[in-house]
Each structure stands twice: as C-alpha cells, then as structure tokens.
Design a protein around this motif. Structure first.
Motif, PDB file in Angstrom:
ATOM      1  N   LEU A 142       0.834  -1.199   0.000  1.00  0.00           N
ATOM      2  CA  LEU A 142       0.000   0.000   0.000  1.00  0.00           C
ATOM      3  C   LEU A 142       0.867   1.246   0.000  1.00  0.00           C
ATOM      4  O   LEU A 142       2.025   1.214   0.439  1.00  0.00           O
ATOM      5  CB  LEU A 142      -0.894   0.040   1.243  1.00  0.00           C
ATOM      6  CG  LEU A 142      -1.927  -1.065   1.424  1.00  0.00           C
ATOM      7  CD1 LEU A 142      -2.207  -1.256   2.908  1.00  0.00           C
ATOM      8  CD2 LEU A 142      -3.215  -0.728   0.689  1.00  0.00           C
ATOM      9  N   ASN A 143       0.296   2.337  -0.489  1.00  0.00           N
ATOM     10  CA  ASN A 143       0.917   3.637  -0.330  1.00  0.00           C
ATOM     11  C   ASN A 143       0.027   4.422   0.626  1.00  0.00           C
ATOM     12  O   ASN A 143      -1.118   4.760   0.303  1.00  0.00           O
ATOM     13  CB  ASN A 143       1.045   4.364  -1.668  1.00  0.00           C
ATOM     14  CG  ASN A 143       1.796   5.667  -1.536  1.00  0.00           C
ATOM     15  OD1 ASN A 143       1.260   6.670  -1.078  1.00  0.00           O
ATOM     16  ND2 ASN A 143       3.061   5.665  -1.936  1.00  0.00           N
ATOM     17  N   VAL A 144       0.561   4.681   1.823  1.00  0.00           N
ATOM     18  CA  VAL A 144      -0.203   5.354   2.883  1.00  0.00           C
ATOM     19  C   VAL A 144       0.404   6.731   3.112  1.00  0.00           C
ATOM     20  O   VAL A 144       1.553   6.846   3.543  1.00  0.00           O
ATOM     21  CB  VAL A 144      -0.169   4.530   4.189  1.00  0.00           C
ATOM     22  CG1 VAL A 144      -0.951   5.247   5.288  1.00  0.00           C
ATOM     23  CG2 VAL A 144      -0.729   3.137   3.953  1.00  0.00           C
ATOM     24  N   SER A 145      -0.348   7.765   2.796  1.00  0.00           N
ATOM     25  CA  SER A 145       0.130   9.146   2.959  1.00  0.00           C
ATOM     26  C   SER A 145       1.446   9.381   2.223  1.00  0.00           C
ATOM     27  O   SER A 145       2.330  10.089   2.710  1.00  0.00           O
ATOM     28  CB  SER A 145       0.286   9.489   4.454  1.00  0.00           C
ATOM     29  OG  SER A 145      -0.933   9.325   5.140  1.00  0.00           O
ATOM     30  N   LEU A 166      -7.911   1.361   5.006  1.00  0.00           N
ATOM     31  CA  LEU A 166      -6.939   2.380   4.621  1.00  0.00           C
ATOM     32  C   LEU A 166      -7.275   2.977   3.257  1.00  0.00           C
ATOM     33  O   LEU A 166      -7.156   4.193   3.059  1.00  0.00           O
ATOM     34  CB  LEU A 166      -5.532   1.765   4.591  1.00  0.00           C
ATOM     35  CG  LEU A 166      -4.908   1.473   5.958  1.00  0.00           C
ATOM     36  CD1 LEU A 166      -3.711   0.548   5.824  1.00  0.00           C
ATOM     37  CD2 LEU A 166      -4.500   2.777   6.642  1.00  0.00           C
ATOM     38  N   ILE A 167      -7.705   2.138   2.323  1.00  0.00           N
ATOM     39  CA  ILE A 167      -8.062   2.633   0.984  1.00  0.00           C
ATOM     40  C   ILE A 167      -9.262   3.579   1.074  1.00  0.00           C
ATOM     41  O   ILE A 167      -9.292   4.630   0.424  1.00  0.00           O
ATOM     42  CB  ILE A 167      -8.366   1.444   0.047  1.00  0.00           C
ATOM     43  CG1 ILE A 167      -7.077   0.666  -0.239  1.00  0.00           C
ATOM     44  CG2 ILE A 167      -8.979   1.929  -1.261  1.00  0.00           C
ATOM     45  CD1 ILE A 167      -7.310  -0.683  -0.877  1.00  0.00           C
ATOM     46  N   SER A 171      -5.757   5.967   1.218  1.00  0.00           N
ATOM     47  CA  SER A 171      -4.526   5.283   0.817  1.00  0.00           C
ATOM     48  C   SER A 171      -4.739   4.596  -0.525  1.00  0.00           C
ATOM     49  O   SER A 171      -5.860   4.475  -1.017  1.00  0.00           O
ATOM     50  CB  SER A 171      -4.120   4.252   1.876  1.00  0.00           C
ATOM     51  OG  SER A 171      -3.795   4.885   3.092  1.00  0.00           O
ATOM     52  N   ARG A 172      -3.643   4.107  -1.097  1.00  0.00           N
ATOM     53  CA  ARG A 172      -3.707   3.491  -2.426  1.00  0.00           C
ATOM     54  C   ARG A 172      -3.199   2.051  -2.384  1.00  0.00           C
ATOM     55  O   ARG A 172      -2.158   1.771  -1.795  1.00  0.00           O
ATOM     56  CB  ARG A 172      -2.876   4.290  -3.425  1.00  0.00           C
ATOM     57  CG  ARG A 172      -3.407   5.696  -3.646  1.00  0.00           C
ATOM     58  CD  ARG A 172      -2.553   6.447  -4.650  1.00  0.00           C
ATOM     59  NE  ARG A 172      -3.121   7.758  -4.956  1.00  0.00           N
ATOM     60  CZ  ARG A 172      -2.614   8.600  -5.833  1.00  0.00           C
ATOM     61  NH1 ARG A 172      -1.519   8.268  -6.500  1.00  0.00           N
ATOM     62  NH2 ARG A 172      -3.195   9.759  -6.059  1.00  0.00           N
ATOM     63  N   THR A 224       5.426   1.497  -5.640  1.00  0.00           N
ATOM     64  CA  THR A 224       5.807   2.423  -4.589  1.00  0.00           C
ATOM     65  C   THR A 224       7.116   1.951  -3.971  1.00  0.00           C
ATOM     66  O   THR A 224       7.407   0.744  -3.957  1.00  0.00           O
ATOM     67  CB  THR A 224       4.721   2.513  -3.494  1.00  0.00           C
ATOM     68  OG1 THR A 224       5.043   3.558  -2.582  1.00  0.00           O
ATOM     69  CG2 THR A 224       4.583   1.211  -2.716  1.00  0.00           C
ATOM     70  N   GLU A 276      -1.375   4.344   9.781  1.00  0.00           N
ATOM     71  CA  GLU A 276      -1.228   5.730   9.319  1.00  0.00           C
ATOM     72  C   GLU A 276      -0.266   6.497  10.221  1.00  0.00           C
ATOM     73  O   GLU A 276       0.566   7.283   9.741  1.00  0.00           O
ATOM     74  CB  GLU A 276      -2.598   6.409   9.293  1.00  0.00           C
ATOM     75  CG  GLU A 276      -3.509   5.895   8.191  1.00  0.00           C
ATOM     76  CD  GLU A 276      -4.906   6.467   8.295  1.00  0.00           C
ATOM     77  OE1 GLU A 276      -5.564   6.617   7.238  1.00  0.00           O
ATOM     78  OE2 GLU A 276      -5.362   6.765   9.416  1.00  0.00           O
ATOM     79  N   ALA A 279       3.301   5.456   9.452  1.00  0.00           N
ATOM     80  CA  ALA A 279       3.779   6.046   8.198  1.00  0.00           C
ATOM     81  C   ALA A 279       4.162   7.508   8.394  1.00  0.00           C
ATOM     82  O   ALA A 279       5.240   7.948   7.971  1.00  0.00           O
ATOM     83  CB  ALA A 279       2.705   5.914   7.116  1.00  0.00           C
TER      84      ALA A 279
END
Length: 302
Positions: A142-145, A166-167, A171-172, A224, A276, A279
């Motif tokens: 995942l990409n978080v922030s 998270l998504i 998030s992505r 990422t 989160e 991160a």
C-alpha cells in the motif's frame, strides 16, 4: 540474470530500426546505457561492451567531421565488440556508414527523435526497473500518505480488511496477495503487482473487489518505494510494548533492510489508524524530528 530483447526496447520507446532487423532478439542485460567517447580515439581498456551504446549529437557530429577512412576505422573498432545495440538520438541523419557496419556485424541500429539527455534519463530508469533483481512474497503493498508499506501476517489475520479501511481513508492499493519486490539499489526496494492481480483486493465474506471501480482511480497505483514492513500478529497478553521509543527492528529483502513494526490485533484497536501513524511518524523522522527528543527537552525545562 534478467534480460530483455532489443525488440522490447524498440517497442517500449517506439524506436526506428535502421539496421540489424533480423537481430532484434539480442539480449540486453545491463541496466545503464553508455555514450562512447575515448573509444573513438582507440582506447578500449574499460569499454562496457555489454551496455547499450548511445550516439548523440556530440558523437555523430564528431564522426561526420572525420574522413571516410578515419570514420570507417573508428566505427569498425567499436562494432567488433558486438554491443547489444546502438541507439542514435535526436533524429540524426547521414548514417549510411553506421548502417553498413551494423548490418555486416548483425548489430541492431535504432533511432529516436528524443534529445539525448532526455532519452538517456528515460532509458536508464526503464532498464533499472526492468532488469532489477526481484522476488515475490505473500502480503499486501500500500501507499499510505505517500509512504510505501508492506503489510504482512498469517492468512486470515485481517490484512485485507485493514487494507480496505486504509483505501477508504485515502490510501492506495499497489498489490494484494502477491507482492513483487524489486531491488533498485542497496537501499531501495520497489513494490509492485504481478499484473494478474492489478487493482484487485480479496475480502473474506465479500469476495474479490476492484478498488478502482469501487473508489476511483486514486485508490490504486502501480508501484511504490517500500520503506516500512508492518506485520499483523495475534494479541499476546503482557507482551505489548509501551516504551517511549522502541528499539528499531528490520526485515531484510535481497540485502535491503526495511524498518519493521509489529502490530498486535485485538477487537477495538484502530489498526488502520496505527498504520497511518507509523507512516507519518517515519516521515517526520526522515525530516529530523523526534517526538522523544522534544518530550525530553520539555522535561529539562521544568
């Protein structure tokens, strides 16, 4: 060692094939292109012959300035090393002598209209990722922030549900179930998907969902840089660390060390929120900020 064919390179950058059309299956195994310089004056001591050879305006202008005999001599010296291919940049013309030698030696000669510096940047970035050593692991990426996270844990622990939360918070998703890790350098690890699972997230009791169709294009990204390895584990009584600052731990992938955090699960814990926080805290540390140091300074003032 990973390799790509010259034909893949030509297709990726829409390169015009000027010579060696029957040799496009030649292998490219080195991740950096090279611009020959000293080789034109006969110095081949450190010539990286396995690299793609780039001929920009500087090189072609120099060759044009030579007499026919000198030009044939210099080109002949280079082609005998049989590099995987030559690429002429900036759409330069007057290349009959190059075409002749490349056809004779069976070396593909390609051409692009893109300027030399720009093309080199794109080419090196493409080769670095394409030829990078890689492994596949079980988990979620995942990409978080803006921070790349590898989320791991035993099957059924709750990784997918946490990822879904998270998504929904912005998030992505990068990859679910099978995460492909690529080693770009001794300190850089790239996380991506294996194409087959692209955009999909498997949720127990719900099934397979497409996060882009459900939440929009912003819910997914192709890759990422991995900077945190977070493992979800079962709750263990009296084992939850409550120190002001934890001793750093790391997980190693292909020789690259990634900071490791364990999060124990228990009903009521906001796991997504903790991820989160991890991160964002990692990002602050990269900026030189330490909450513990600030806290201790406050105590000193008192």
């Amino acid at each position: 060692m990973k390799a790509i064919e010259v034909s893949e390179l030509a297709a990726q950058f829409s390169l015009e094939v000027l010579a060696g059309v029957d040799q496009l299956d030649r292998k490219i195994m080195k991740a950096r292109a090279y611009r020959p310089g000293l080789e034109f004056v006969g110095y081949f001591e450190f010539f990286p012959q396995e690299h793609i050879q780039i001929l920009g305006k500087k090189e072609i202008t120099y060759l044009h300035s030579l007499s026919e005999n000198e030009r044939n001599h210099h080109i002949g010296n280079i082609v005998k090393y049989h590099p995987p291919c030559f690429v002429v940049t900036a759409g330069q013309e007057g290349l009959k002598y190059l075409t002749k030698y490349c056809d004779q030696e069976g070396i593909p000669l390609l051409r692009t209209n893109v300027a030399t510096a720009q093309f080199l940047g794109m080419l090196d970035a493409y080769l670095l990722k394409t030829l990078a050593p890689e492994i596949s692991i079980h988990g979620i990426c995942l990409n978080v922030s803006g921070i790349g996270i590898l989320l791991r844990g035993k099957s059924g622990i709750g990784k997918s549900e946490t990822a879904h939360t998270l998504i929904r918070r912005g998030s992505r998703l990068v990859a679910d179930d099978i995460v492909v890790l690529k080693k770009l350098s001794s300190r850089t690890l790239l996380g991506t998907h294996n194409e087959k699972t692209k955009e999909f997230l498997a949720l127990r009791s719900i099934g397979l969902i497409n996060v882009v169709r459900l939440y929009g294009r912003q819910a997914f990204q192709d890759e990422t840089r991995i900077v945190l390895d977070i493992e979800l584990t079962k709750w263990r009584d009296n084992e939850l660390n409550n120190d002001l600052e934890l001793e750093p731990k790391f997980t190693e992938y292909m020789g690259v060390q990634i900071p490791h955090i364990e999060i124990q699960l228990q009903p009521g814990r906001d796991v997504a929120g903790l991820i989160e926080a991890a991160a964002n805290n990692w990002y602050l540390k990269q900026q030189g900020y330490s909450a513990l140091e600030e806290f201790m300074k406050r105590l000193e003032v008192e």
